[in-house]
Scaffold this motif. Structure first.
Motif, PDB file in Angstrom:
ATOM      1  N   GLY A  15       0.808  -1.203   0.000  1.00  0.00           N
ATOM      2  CA  GLY A  15       0.000   0.000   0.000  1.00  0.00           C
ATOM      3  C   GLY A  15       0.844   1.257   0.000  1.00  0.00           C
ATOM      4  N   ALA A  17       0.192   5.792   0.379  1.00  0.00           N
ATOM      5  CA  ALA A  17      -0.748   6.865   0.711  1.00  0.00           C
ATOM      6  C   ALA A  17      -0.164   8.177   0.213  1.00  0.00           C
ATOM      7  CB  ALA A  17      -0.984   6.922   2.216  1.00  0.00           C
ATOM      8  N   ILE A  46       3.084   2.630   2.772  1.00  0.00           N
ATOM      9  CA  ILE A  46       2.496   2.351   4.084  1.00  0.00           C
ATOM     10  C   ILE A  46       3.372   1.299   4.745  1.00  0.00           C
ATOM     11  CG2 ILE A  46       0.471   1.484   5.318  1.00  0.00           C
ATOM     12  CD1 ILE A  46      -1.201   2.398   2.836  1.00  0.00           C
ATOM     13  N   ASP A  49       2.019  -2.416   9.919  1.00  0.00           N
ATOM     14  CA  ASP A  49       1.174  -2.030  11.058  1.00  0.00           C
ATOM     15  C   ASP A  49       0.822  -0.544  11.082  1.00  0.00           C
ATOM     16  OD1 ASP A  49       1.228  -4.705  11.944  1.00  0.00           O
ATOM     17  OD2 ASP A  49       3.108  -4.338  13.004  1.00  0.00           O
ATOM     18  N   GLU A  50       0.887   0.128   9.941  1.00  0.00           N
ATOM     19  CA  GLU A  50       0.561   1.547   9.844  1.00  0.00           C
ATOM     20  C   GLU A  50      -0.707   1.699   9.020  1.00  0.00           C
ATOM     21  OE1 GLU A  50       3.211   5.493   9.077  1.00  0.00           O
ATOM     22  OE2 GLU A  50       3.324   3.997   7.490  1.00  0.00           O
ATOM     23  N   SER A  51      -1.595   2.566   9.443  1.00  0.00           N
ATOM     24  CA  SER A  51      -2.807   2.804   8.660  1.00  0.00           C
ATOM     25  C   SER A  51      -2.482   3.711   7.470  1.00  0.00           C
ATOM     26  CB  SER A  51      -3.875   3.479   9.530  1.00  0.00           C
ATOM     27  OG  SER A  51      -3.561   4.851   9.735  1.00  0.00           O
ATOM     28  N   PRO A  52      -3.324   3.688   6.432  1.00  0.00           N
ATOM     29  CA  PRO A  52      -3.092   4.594   5.298  1.00  0.00           C
ATOM     30  C   PRO A  52      -3.054   6.066   5.718  1.00  0.00           C
ATOM     31  CG  PRO A  52      -4.609   2.872   4.652  1.00  0.00           C
ATOM     32  CD  PRO A  52      -4.413   2.733   6.140  1.00  0.00           C
ATOM     33  N   LEU A  53      -3.953   6.484   6.586  1.00  0.00           N
ATOM     34  CA  LEU A  53      -3.961   7.888   7.021  1.00  0.00           C
ATOM     35  C   LEU A  53      -2.691   8.223   7.796  1.00  0.00           C
ATOM     36  CD1 LEU A  53      -5.261  10.653   7.309  1.00  0.00           C
ATOM     37  CD2 LEU A  53      -6.574   9.752   9.250  1.00  0.00           C
ATOM     38  N   SER A  54      -2.279   7.345   8.695  1.00  0.00           N
ATOM     39  CA  SER A  54      -1.049   7.592   9.449  1.00  0.00           C
ATOM     40  C   SER A  54       0.151   7.685   8.515  1.00  0.00           C
ATOM     41  CB  SER A  54      -0.815   6.489  10.476  1.00  0.00           C
ATOM     42  OG  SER A  54      -1.804   6.538  11.474  1.00  0.00           O
ATOM     43  N   ALA A  55       0.185   6.846   7.488  1.00  0.00           N
ATOM     44  CA  ALA A  55       1.275   6.898   6.517  1.00  0.00           C
ATOM     45  C   ALA A  55       1.277   8.227   5.774  1.00  0.00           C
ATOM     46  CB  ALA A  55       1.162   5.733   5.534  1.00  0.00           C
ATOM     47  N   CYS A  56       0.115   8.698   5.376  1.00  0.00           N
ATOM     48  CA  CYS A  56       0.013   9.965   4.663  1.00  0.00           C
ATOM     49  C   CYS A  56       0.519  11.115   5.531  1.00  0.00           C
ATOM     50  CB  CYS A  56      -1.430  10.203   4.226  1.00  0.00           C
ATOM     51  SG  CYS A  56      -1.640  11.673   3.196  1.00  0.00           S
ATOM     52  N   PHE A  91      -4.003   5.009  -1.489  1.00  0.00           N
ATOM     53  CA  PHE A  91      -5.029   5.804  -0.823  1.00  0.00           C
ATOM     54  C   PHE A  91      -4.652   7.269  -0.978  1.00  0.00           C
ATOM     55  CE2 PHE A  91      -4.843   1.690   1.122  1.00  0.00           C
ATOM     56  CZ  PHE A  91      -6.157   1.363   1.404  1.00  0.00           C
TER      57      PHE A  91
END
Length: 162
Positions: A15, A17, A46, A49-56, A91
């Motif tokens: 993934g 972001a 990404i 264990d990281e969310s797409p939003l956190s990665a962004c 994302f």
């Protein structure tokens, strides 16, 4: 108890972001990597264990030196496997950037060489094709207050027989 061997055997998804940041004139912020051709939205891979939003958010802070105001998800683009690279889910989160923020951008010199605000119609001239293809649907979805789902940059119709 979950069957850990079963879960370990399942395919893993890659993934990325990105932030689609617009200024008050509707221009899009692009960055120029030092390690590949073309201009891109701020963002990146990404991590585990990281969310797409956190990665962004993390990528924007690393690449721009600040965390922009993000208003929500505008695009998910599934990229099919190609050239020996696995499929990827991208994302795209939309947000805004002020003139003061743009002036304060501090690019990491080992990763990015430049940044630019560009009118949306100029993006195909600058961006890599796999980036440019998702811009028009993403900008349209943003204007319509919704998110769009793409496969290889092509919007997928919902509700139609396939």
């Amino acid at each position: 108890m979950p069957d850990l061997a079963y879960y370990a055997s399942l395919p893993r998804a890659r993934g990325a972001a990105a932030a689609l940041l617009l200024d008050d004139l509707g221009r899009v912020l692009l960055v120029k990597p030092t390690y590949k051709e073309g201009w891109f939205l701020p963002g990146g891979v990404i991590e585990a264990d990281e969310s797409p939003l956190s990665a962004c958010v993390r990528e924007c802070e690393e690449e721009l030196g600040f965390v922009p105001r993000l208003d929500g998800l505008v695009c998910v683009d599934w990229g099919s496997p190609r050239d020996g690279i696995d499929s990827v889910n991208v994302f795209v989160f939309a947000g805004t950037v002020t003139g003061a923020e743009v002036e304060a951008i501090r690019l990491p010199p080992d990763e990015l060489s430049d940044h630019v605000l560009v009118a949306p119609e100029k993006i195909p001239e600058l961006a890599a094709p796999h980036i440019a293809r998702r811009m028009e649907p993403s900008l349209r979805a943003l204007a319509e207050g919704r998110a769009v789902y793409l496969e290889d940059g092509r919007e997928q119709p919902f509700g139609a027989a396939t």
